[in-house]
Design a protein around this motif. Structure first.
Motif, PDB file in Angstrom:
ATOM      1  N   LEU A 128       0.834  -1.199   0.000  1.00  8.07           N
ATOM      2  CA  LEU A 128       0.000   0.000   0.000  1.00  8.07           C
ATOM      3  C   LEU A 128       0.871   1.253   0.000  1.00  8.07           C
ATOM      4  CD1 LEU A 128      -2.860   1.123   0.146  1.00  8.07           C
ATOM      5  CD2 LEU A 128      -2.754   0.941   2.645  1.00  8.07           C
ATOM      6  N   PHE A 129       1.944   1.222   0.780  1.00  8.89           N
ATOM      7  CA  PHE A 129       2.884   2.347   0.809  1.00  8.89           C
ATOM      8  C   PHE A 129       3.470   2.589  -0.580  1.00  8.89           C
ATOM      9  CE2 PHE A 129       7.318   3.752   1.112  1.00  8.89           C
ATOM     10  CZ  PHE A 129       7.185   4.924   1.839  1.00  8.89           C
ATOM     11  N   ASN A 130       3.884   1.514  -1.247  1.00  8.72           N
ATOM     12  CA  ASN A 130       4.483   1.650  -2.574  1.00  8.72           C
ATOM     13  C   ASN A 130       3.482   2.166  -3.601  1.00  8.72           C
ATOM     14  OD1 ASN A 130       7.032   0.779  -1.772  1.00  8.72           O
ATOM     15  ND2 ASN A 130       6.546  -1.377  -2.125  1.00  8.72           N
ATOM     16  N   ILE A 131       2.212   1.752  -3.465  1.00 14.27           N
ATOM     17  CA  ILE A 131       1.180   2.251  -4.370  1.00 14.27           C
ATOM     18  C   ILE A 131       1.036   3.761  -4.227  1.00 14.27           C
ATOM     19  CG2 ILE A 131      -1.309   2.275  -4.817  1.00 14.27           C
ATOM     20  CD1 ILE A 131      -1.338  -0.710  -4.143  1.00 14.27           C
ATOM     21  N   LEU A 132       0.972   4.232  -2.977  1.00 15.05           N
ATOM     22  CA  LEU A 132       0.801   5.660  -2.733  1.00 15.05           C
ATOM     23  C   LEU A 132       2.012   6.456  -3.203  1.00 15.05           C
ATOM     24  CD1 LEU A 132      -0.820   5.485   0.817  1.00 15.05           C
ATOM     25  CD2 LEU A 132      -1.945   6.074  -1.327  1.00 15.05           C
ATOM     26  N   VAL A 133       3.205   5.941  -2.931  1.00 11.59           N
ATOM     27  CA  VAL A 133       4.421   6.625  -3.381  1.00 11.59           C
ATOM     28  C   VAL A 133       4.478   6.658  -4.906  1.00 11.59           C
ATOM     29  CG1 VAL A 133       6.935   6.504  -3.437  1.00 11.59           C
ATOM     30  CG2 VAL A 133       5.721   6.136  -1.283  1.00 11.59           C
ATOM     31  N   LEU A 134       4.083   5.546  -5.536  1.00  9.64           N
ATOM     32  CA  LEU A 134       4.071   5.493  -6.998  1.00  9.64           C
ATOM     33  C   LEU A 134       3.096   6.518  -7.568  1.00  9.64           C
ATOM     34  CD1 LEU A 134       4.978   4.110  -9.627  1.00  9.64           C
ATOM     35  CD2 LEU A 134       3.113   2.468  -9.304  1.00  9.64           C
ATOM     36  N   VAL A 135       1.902   6.599  -6.968  1.00 12.96           N
ATOM     37  CA  VAL A 135       0.913   7.583  -7.416  1.00 12.96           C
ATOM     38  C   VAL A 135       1.466   8.993  -7.255  1.00 12.96           C
ATOM     39  CG1 VAL A 135      -1.336   8.607  -6.893  1.00 12.96           C
ATOM     40  CG2 VAL A 135      -1.091   6.123  -6.987  1.00 12.96           C
ATOM     41  N   SER A 136       2.107   9.246  -6.113  1.00  8.17           N
ATOM     42  CA  SER A 136       2.650  10.575  -5.853  1.00  8.17           C
ATOM     43  C   SER A 136       3.745  10.948  -6.852  1.00  8.17           C
ATOM     44  CB  SER A 136       3.202  10.620  -4.425  1.00  8.17           C
ATOM     45  OG  SER A 136       3.847  11.842  -4.179  1.00  8.17           O
ATOM     46  N   ARG A 137       4.681  10.026  -7.067  1.00  9.74           N
ATOM     47  CA  ARG A 137       5.821  10.346  -7.935  1.00  9.74           C
ATOM     48  C   ARG A 137       5.428  10.341  -9.406  1.00  9.74           C
ATOM     49  NH1 ARG A 137      10.427   6.882  -4.570  1.00  9.74           N
ATOM     50  NH2 ARG A 137      10.270   8.156  -2.678  1.00  9.74           N
ATOM     51  N   THR A 138       4.468   9.497  -9.770  1.00 13.48           N
ATOM     52  CA  THR A 138       4.005   9.501 -11.158  1.00 13.48           C
ATOM     53  C   THR A 138       3.211  10.759 -11.453  1.00 13.48           C
ATOM     54  OG1 THR A 138       3.898   7.078 -11.169  1.00 13.48           O
ATOM     55  CG2 THR A 138       2.693   8.235 -12.897  1.00 13.48           C
ATOM     56  N   SER A 139       2.357  11.147 -10.496  1.00 15.38           N
ATOM     57  CA  SER A 139       1.564  12.359 -10.683  1.00 15.38           C
ATOM     58  C   SER A 139       2.450  13.586 -10.816  1.00 15.38           C
ATOM     59  CB  SER A 139       0.605  12.542  -9.497  1.00 15.38           C
ATOM     60  OG  SER A 139      -0.299  11.461  -9.400  1.00 15.38           O
ATOM     61  N   ASN A 140       3.630  13.524 -10.196  1.00 15.78           N
ATOM     62  CA  ASN A 140       4.556  14.646 -10.282  1.00 15.78           C
ATOM     63  C   ASN A 140       4.953  14.936 -11.724  1.00 15.78           C
ATOM     64  OD1 ASN A 140       5.996  16.643  -8.840  1.00 15.78           O
ATOM     65  ND2 ASN A 140       7.883  15.506  -9.136  1.00 15.78           N
ATOM     66  N   SER A 141       4.996  13.873 -12.547  1.00 13.20           N
ATOM     67  CA  SER A 141       5.358  14.073 -13.951  1.00 13.20           C
ATOM     68  C   SER A 141       4.268  14.800 -14.733  1.00 13.20           C
ATOM     69  CB  SER A 141       5.651  12.718 -14.616  1.00 13.20           C
ATOM     70  OG  SER A 141       4.487  11.912 -14.643  1.00 13.20           O
TER      71      SER A 141
END
Length: 267
Positions: A41-54
């Protein structure tokens, strides 16, 4: 503030809020003893955060082009300062919502354990029962929790400083590369593609120094060598170092943009 800048600030705030609340998933994993699920779940949220940054790139690029075409390029620095400030506000809000986040994630982990479906878990969040669970999970940091921050942190100042530096560079990476295109218009496209120069170093810091520390500490909590209150304090201190990183990003912004503009001339 016009509508375009407001959208960019809200998107930046949302990205940083998600990234900060992701730490609460680790606390939920310790409380539920579902460590692997909490890390997922942590990795999903971090992935969403860092992907959205793009996704910020196109909005910011359009902002720069609009400012230049209108003859207001000198106001871009203020725009970027405001965007960075919105990140700071979001991280501060995320820290205040850590108690709420850990309760929400604990419920989400339990629900996923029963259904084994990410889709159902997401749909559950938008259902009346899910919204009711969110309302019931809302908590604010108590005075006792604030006083406990004076107790041992669980990590050294070196780790907190490294996390602060990494978060500052990640916060400023995309913004600095785009502003560098304004500073060096001859190589604007090259500069806009050089955010990896900044983000790459920050990512190495995070995955080589910060994540292993938290992973080892999580194992220690499960094995009983570290207490849960100490682990929660560690997460809060890590979150505070992220907050300090967004403030430090204000200092790094112009030098980073100038460095990228210089690199664009020599690649």
């Amino acid at each position: 503030m016009d509508a375009q800048l407001l959208i960019i600030c809200l998107l930046t705030a949302g990205i940083n809020l998600i990234g900060t609340l992701a730490y609460a998933a680790r606390i939920a994993g310790v409380r539920t003893r579902r460590i692997a699920m909490s890390f997922a779940l942590f990795n999903i949220l971090v992935l969403v955060s860092r992907t959205s940054n793009s996704f910020l790139g196109p909005f910011l690029a359009k902002r720069i082009e609009t400012r230049i075409s209108d003859g207001g390029g000198e106001a871009l620095l203020w725009d970027f300062r405001l965007i960075l400030f919105s990140a700071t506000i979001a991280v501060a809000l995320g820290i205040a919502l850590v108690p709420t986040g850990q309760r929400m994630f604990a419920r989400a982990i339990g629900y996923f354990q029963n259904t084994r479906s990410t889709g159902k878990m997401i749909l559950r969040t938008a259902s009346p029962a899910g919204l009711r669970a969110i309302r019931q999970a809302i908590r604010v940091p108590s005075s006792t929790q604030l006083r406990e921050l004076a107790k041992p942190r669980g990590v050294g100042w070196g780790v907190l400083l490294a996390n602060c530096m990494a978060q500052a560079l990640i916060t400023v990476g995309v913004l600095a590369s785009l502003y560098a295109g304004y500073l060096n218009p001859e190589f604007r496209v090259t500069a806009s593609q050089l955010s990896a120069v900044i983000n790459g170093f920050a990512t190495i810091l995070l995955f080589a120094l910060i994540d292993p520390q938290l992973s080892v500490m999580t194992d220690d909590v499960v094995e009983g060598r570290v207490s849960e209150p100490l682990f929660r304090r560690t997460i809060v201190w890590i979150s505070f170092s992220r907050l300090a990183g967004t403030l430090l990003a204000q200092v790094f912004f112009v030098p980073s943009a100038q460095a990228v503009a210089w690199i664009a001339n020599h690649v």
